[in-house]
Design a protein around this motif. Structure first.
Motif, PDB file in Angstrom:
ATOM      1  N   VAL A 184     -35.454 -13.003  29.892  1.00  0.00           N
ATOM      2  CA  VAL A 184     -36.261 -13.681  30.819  1.00  0.00           C
ATOM      3  C   VAL A 184     -37.004 -12.268  31.305  1.00  0.00           C
ATOM      4  O   VAL A 184     -38.227 -12.375  31.596  1.00  0.00           O
ATOM      5  CB  VAL A 184     -35.573 -14.619  31.957  1.00  0.00           C
ATOM      6  N   ALA A 185     -36.217 -11.307  31.902  1.00  0.00           N
ATOM      7  CA  ALA A 185     -36.702 -10.080  32.464  1.00  0.00           C
ATOM      8  C   ALA A 185     -36.103  -9.040  32.110  1.00  0.00           C
ATOM      9  O   ALA A 185     -34.792  -9.057  31.527  1.00  0.00           O
ATOM     10  CB  ALA A 185     -36.616 -10.316  33.872  1.00  0.00           C
ATOM     11  N   VAL A 186     -36.703  -7.894  31.953  1.00  0.00           N
ATOM     12  CA  VAL A 186     -36.045  -6.606  31.420  1.00  0.00           C
ATOM     13  C   VAL A 186     -36.621  -5.707  32.584  1.00  0.00           C
ATOM     14  O   VAL A 186     -37.787  -5.470  33.044  1.00  0.00           O
ATOM     15  CB  VAL A 186     -36.822  -6.315  30.214  1.00  0.00           C
ATOM     16  N   ALA A 187     -35.859  -4.814  32.904  1.00  0.00           N
ATOM     17  CA  ALA A 187     -36.127  -3.733  33.888  1.00  0.00           C
ATOM     18  C   ALA A 187     -35.658  -2.283  33.471  1.00  0.00           C
ATOM     19  O   ALA A 187     -34.806  -2.086  32.653  1.00  0.00           O
ATOM     20  CB  ALA A 187     -35.301  -3.844  35.426  1.00  0.00           C
ATOM     21  N   THR A 206     -40.277  -6.585  33.953  1.00  0.00           N
ATOM     22  CA  THR A 206     -41.354  -7.358  32.999  1.00  0.00           C
ATOM     23  C   THR A 206     -40.836  -8.742  32.672  1.00  0.00           C
ATOM     24  O   THR A 206     -39.316  -8.574  32.619  1.00  0.00           O
ATOM     25  CB  THR A 206     -41.617  -6.866  31.762  1.00  0.00           C
ATOM     26  N   THR A 207     -41.472  -9.702  32.730  1.00  0.00           N
ATOM     27  CA  THR A 207     -40.863 -11.136  32.251  1.00  0.00           C
ATOM     28  C   THR A 207     -41.788 -11.321  31.179  1.00  0.00           C
ATOM     29  O   THR A 207     -42.685 -11.007  30.923  1.00  0.00           O
ATOM     30  CB  THR A 207     -41.049 -12.053  33.694  1.00  0.00           C
ATOM     31  N   GLN A 208     -41.316 -12.365  30.550  1.00  0.00           N
ATOM     32  CA  GLN A 208     -42.001 -12.956  29.241  1.00  0.00           C
ATOM     33  C   GLN A 208     -43.063 -14.026  29.830  1.00  0.00           C
ATOM     34  O   GLN A 208     -42.684 -15.275  29.765  1.00  0.00           O
ATOM     35  CB  GLN A 208     -40.806 -13.827  28.458  1.00  0.00           C
ATOM     36  N   ALA A 209     -44.168 -13.788  30.406  1.00  0.00           N
ATOM     37  CA  ALA A 209     -45.331 -14.522  30.580  1.00  0.00           C
ATOM     38  C   ALA A 209     -46.243 -14.725  29.747  1.00  0.00           C
ATOM     39  O   ALA A 209     -45.988 -14.488  28.321  1.00  0.00           O
ATOM     40  CB  ALA A 209     -46.023 -13.830  31.710  1.00  0.00           C
ATOM     41  N   GLN A 211     -38.592 -17.024  36.070  1.00  0.00           N
ATOM     42  CA  GLN A 211     -39.063 -15.729  35.841  1.00  0.00           C
ATOM     43  C   GLN A 211     -38.857 -15.035  37.166  1.00  0.00           C
ATOM     44  O   GLN A 211     -38.490 -13.762  37.378  1.00  0.00           O
ATOM     45  CB  GLN A 211     -40.349 -15.404  35.175  1.00  0.00           C
ATOM     46  N   ALA A 212     -39.267 -15.551  38.288  1.00  0.00           N
ATOM     47  CA  ALA A 212     -39.238 -14.783  39.586  1.00  0.00           C
ATOM     48  C   ALA A 212     -37.984 -14.404  40.162  1.00  0.00           C
ATOM     49  O   ALA A 212     -37.696 -13.556  40.456  1.00  0.00           O
ATOM     50  CB  ALA A 212     -39.872 -15.620  40.568  1.00  0.00           C
ATOM     51  N   LEU A 258     -40.047 -16.194  47.534  1.00  0.00           N
ATOM     52  CA  LEU A 258     -38.568 -16.430  48.033  1.00  0.00           C
ATOM     53  C   LEU A 258     -37.496 -16.553  47.095  1.00  0.00           C
ATOM     54  O   LEU A 258     -36.359 -16.108  47.052  1.00  0.00           O
ATOM     55  CB  LEU A 258     -38.442 -17.983  48.975  1.00  0.00           C
ATOM     56  N   GLU A 259     -38.112 -17.183  45.968  1.00  0.00           N
ATOM     57  CA  GLU A 259     -37.139 -17.369  44.529  1.00  0.00           C
ATOM     58  C   GLU A 259     -36.750 -15.750  44.099  1.00  0.00           C
ATOM     59  O   GLU A 259     -35.604 -15.291  43.889  1.00  0.00           O
ATOM     60  CB  GLU A 259     -37.498 -18.094  43.631  1.00  0.00           C
ATOM     61  N   GLN A 260     -37.722 -14.972  44.145  1.00  0.00           N
ATOM     62  CA  GLN A 260     -37.600 -13.623  43.608  1.00  0.00           C
ATOM     63  C   GLN A 260     -36.604 -12.695  44.600  1.00  0.00           C
ATOM     64  O   GLN A 260     -35.824 -12.059  44.345  1.00  0.00           O
ATOM     65  CB  GLN A 260     -38.908 -12.796  43.598  1.00  0.00           C
TER      66      GLN A 260
END
Length: 183
Positions: free
Chosen positions: A52-55, A72-75, A86-87, A157-159
C-alpha cells in the motif's frame, strides 16, 4: 593571499566531507502491506510486490541538519486500495521509520510543556483539543461522503492516526482514534 587559499581549501574540504557523509548515509526502506481479510496493516523491511505504501528514509541530521523521507502509495486509476487505506498506510510507515527523530523532537521541544501529571493549564489545553477533535469527527461523519473538504480532513486524520499507531508500534488498523496529548 595564503589566508584566502587556506579558507578556500577548508571550504572545499568541508564540502567533500559533507558529500562523503551523505553518500555513506544509510537508507532505510519499509513497505506496508494490507490484509483485506483481517483489515490489518503490516510493516516489513522486505520488498513487497503488493504494497500500500513504501517509505525511504535517510537520516542525515548530523551531517546536514535535515533528514530525507519519501513516502509513496499505489495511487492512480488502477489502484487497488482506497484513499483511506492509502492515507493510513502512509502515516503508519512514517511513524515506524521516523520514530527516533520524533522521539528526539519531542524531548527537545515538547516534553517540558505538559509533563505528567498535567498542570491545570495543560488540562485546559487537552479539553480544548479533545472538544475540537470531537467537532471535527462529527463533521467528518456528517459531510465526508458529500464534501471534498471533509473527505480530505478525514484523510488527514486517518494519516495522523496511522502516524501515531506506527510511532507507538501498535497494530495497524484503519481508525480515527487520535490521542491529542500522546507523544
Amino acid at each position: 593571499m595564503a589566508t584566502i587559499m587556506n579558507s578556500q581549501l577548508c571550504v572545499q574540504l568541508f564540502v567533500a566531507i559533507s558529500m562523503f557523509s551523505l553518500c555513506n548515509a544509510a537508507v532505510t526502506k519499509l513497505w506496508v502491506t494490507y490484509n483485506t481479510e483481517t483489515s490489518i496493516f503490516e510493516v516489513s523491511d522486505q520488498q513487497a510486490t503488493d504494497y500500500v505504501a513504501v517509505a525511504s528514509f535517510v537520516n542525515t541530521v548530523n551531517q546536514t541538519g535535515w533528514a530525507k523521507l519519501d513516502v509513496t502509495t499505489q495511487a492512480g486509476p488502477k489502484r487497488k486500495y482506497n484513499d483511506s487505506v492509502q492515507a493510513y498506510a502512509a502515516g503508519f510507515v512514517e511513524g515506524h521509520i521516523t520514530k527516533s527523530l520524533m522521539t528526539m523532537h519531542w524531548a527537545n521541544t515538547g516534553a517540558w510543556v505538559c509533563p505528567e501529571p498535567l498542570t491545570s493549564q495543560c488540562i485546559q489545553i487537552k479539553k480544548f483539543l479533545e472538544s475540537n477533535l470531537k467537532w471535527v469527527l462529527e463533521n467528518i461523519k456528517t459531510f465526508s461522503t458529500t464534501s471534498p473538504f471533509w473527505h480530505h480532513v478525514r484523510l488527514f486524520l486517518e494519516q495522523t492516526a496511522g502516524l501515531q499507531d506506527g510511532f507507538a508500534g501498535m497494530k495497524g488498523q484503519l481508525n480515527l482514534n487520535i490521542d491529542v496529548m500522546s507523544v
